[in-house]
Design a protein around this motif. Structure first.
Motif: not given
Ligand SMILES: [Cu+2]
Length: 485
Positions: A470, A478, A468, A412-413, A473
């Motif tokens: 996260n 990302m 993202c 999941p992002h 990430h």
């Molecule tokens: Cu992510």
């Protein structure tokens, strides 16, 4: 730290076979195991910290390494905090903000005002930093509706570590429409800065993601609210308002009450929803906010109930249900508040206003190969972040539809755009949740899901980010720059 490595063949989260290329030369095979990191519940005997509310009109925020007690009887020397605490700032729409960041760390930092609609140079882009020992001024007007926003550092490839180490705060914006609703206030309006952390045996913070944890994001094994492990809050038999932000690096919460009572959701990232929505549970991914009412008037004095996160296989790699905050109903008080049927007006951005569609492909973990010169394993449209590269150019003031595609992804992002509040048009993996309507700056894109958002870009020019949230990430690439021209 994670740059110049390429990861391939990550077959699943539970057991990952990883092949590493070190910048196109030697190749090595490695098998590693990432069991989901579950929360070890505490005993809920520490009062919830209620942060002091600060006025931003003439404020110094000092980022400093501050020995802190996260675990009882143990000092964590590597904690990094703003003003030695967890600042909560409050201001009104129309106010001017004048904040000096004083960087007393031994490394560069800055502040990103997550959810604020402000000029690019104030936004905390990683190119705009305060070096160790330096200061940086943030001066901007608040030109947006009431909302629960928050702030945290955004230095290149070090956001995850600094946020994990404690650098974060909440920024509440009020306006006349919200004030007229007479929502619970004072001691009945409570910020909830939610995080999860991991500690060494001596009580110091432990932030050391393995390569497999860069894939999943870094999970802690202790749940904290307002920097307190396993806290409790005494409540009266009335409505309370909780402004929740997920300040965790990677953990997605499925918030619920342990007694099955409803969460009455009145707002999200960009402020109030059109009307309250009562749900037994709601997802909150990193960076997102939920404005939640809980009606304790239906519980009798002596009742204990917990805010908890439900087990949710989609969100959290099979993490089990865990308790986060204990409510102790300890006094009867007459409730005068009645829940409004209407909260605010949200005008949908018209699809016919859109000048352009853009597509953004999120990677499959097992396909994060790239070329030999690939600089990170997490990408958007196949590219890892380059601070000096403009990835998309948008005309100032235009409306566009952005489609973010995680259909081959296996993580999941939570995708976040700086500088805007957008609206969610479509989710192919499921329905748009009631709390994903209205104005958003961060949207959870689950595995195998495609999400379409409509964005009206600001008229002021400058470079902003999409990334993202996260944080492992993000730090691993990302992220992308979009320039408003
Ligand atoms: Cu992510």
């Amino acid at each position: 730290m994670f740059i110049k490595k390429t990861f391939v063949a990550l077959s699943s989260v539970a057991t990952a076979t990883i092949v590493i290329w070190s910048l196109g030369c030697a190749k090595m095979d490695m098998t590693t195991t990432t069991a989901p990191v579950n929360i070890i519940e505490g005993i809920f005997d520490t009062p919830l910290l209620i942060p002091t509310v600060l006025n931003p009109q003439n404020l110094v925020l000092e980022a400093k390494t501050t020995p802190a007690t996260w675990l009882q009887g143990k000092i964590s020397p590597n904690t990094q905090l703003f003003n030695g605490s967890l600042p909560v700032i409050r201001a009104n729409q129309g106010d001017r903000v004048n904040i000096d960041l004083k960087n007393s760390l031994t490394e560069a930092t800055n502040i990103h005002w997550h959810g604020m609609l402000i000029p690019a140079l104030m936004d905390g882009h990683p190119k705009d930093i305060a070096a160790a020992g330096a200061q940086r001024n943030y001066n901007f007007a608040i030109n947006q509706r009431a909302a629960t926003t928050w702030f945290h550092p955004h230095p290149h490839m070090a956001t995850g570590k600094q946020v994990f180490n404690g650098l974060a705060g909440m920024f509440i914006v009020n306006d006349a429409i919200e004030t007229a609703l007479n929502l619970p206030s004072g001691e009945r309006e409570v910020p909830l800065v939610i995080s999860d952390k991991r500690f060494n045996a001596d009580g110091s913070l432990h932030y050391a993601p393995t390569m497999a944890e860069v894939m999943t994001g870094y999970f802690g094994d202790k749940s904290l609210i307002n920097n307190v492990v396993a806290p409790f809050l005494n409540v009266k038999t009335r409505f309370y308002r909780f402004r929740a932000v997920n300040a965790s690096n990677a953990r997605i919460y499925d918030l619920a009450l342990s007694n099955g009572a409803n969460l009455i959701i009145i707002g999200n990232d960009g402020g109030l929803l059109e009307k309250p929505v009562s749900l037994t549970h709601a997802l909150l991914s990193p960076g997102e906010r939920l404005d939640i009412l809980i009606d304790f008037s239906k519980m009798s004095v002596g009742t204990e109930a917990f805010l908890q996160s439900n087990a949710n296989s989609i969100a959290n790699h099979g993490a089990t249900t865990f308790k986060m905050l204990k409510f102790k109903v300890n006094a009867a008080e007459n409730e005068t508040f009645s829940l409004p049927t209407t909260l605010s007006t949200i005008t949908p951005i018209s699809i016919s206003d859109s000048k352009r569609n853009r597509a953004f492909a999120l990677p499959a973990a097992h396909a994060m190969t790239g070329g030999a010169m690939h600089t990170g394993m997490h990408t958007i449209n196949g590219k890892a972040y380059d601070m000096n590269r403009i990835d998309e150019t948008v005309t100032a003031g235009d409306t566009e539809i952005w489609e973010i595609d995680n259909s081959v992804g296996d993580e999941p992002h939570p995708m976040h755009l700086h500088g805007v509040q957008f609206q969610v048009l479509e989710k192919t993996g499921g329905t748009i949740q009631p709390y994903e309507k209205g104005w958003k700056d961060t949207i959870l894109i689950q595995k195998a899901e495609k999400v379409k958002i409509i964005v009206r870009f600001p008229t002021e020019k400058g470079v902003f980010l999409m990334h993202c949230h996260n944080l492992e990430h993000e730090d691993d690439g990302m992220m992308m720059n979009f320039e408003i021209k």
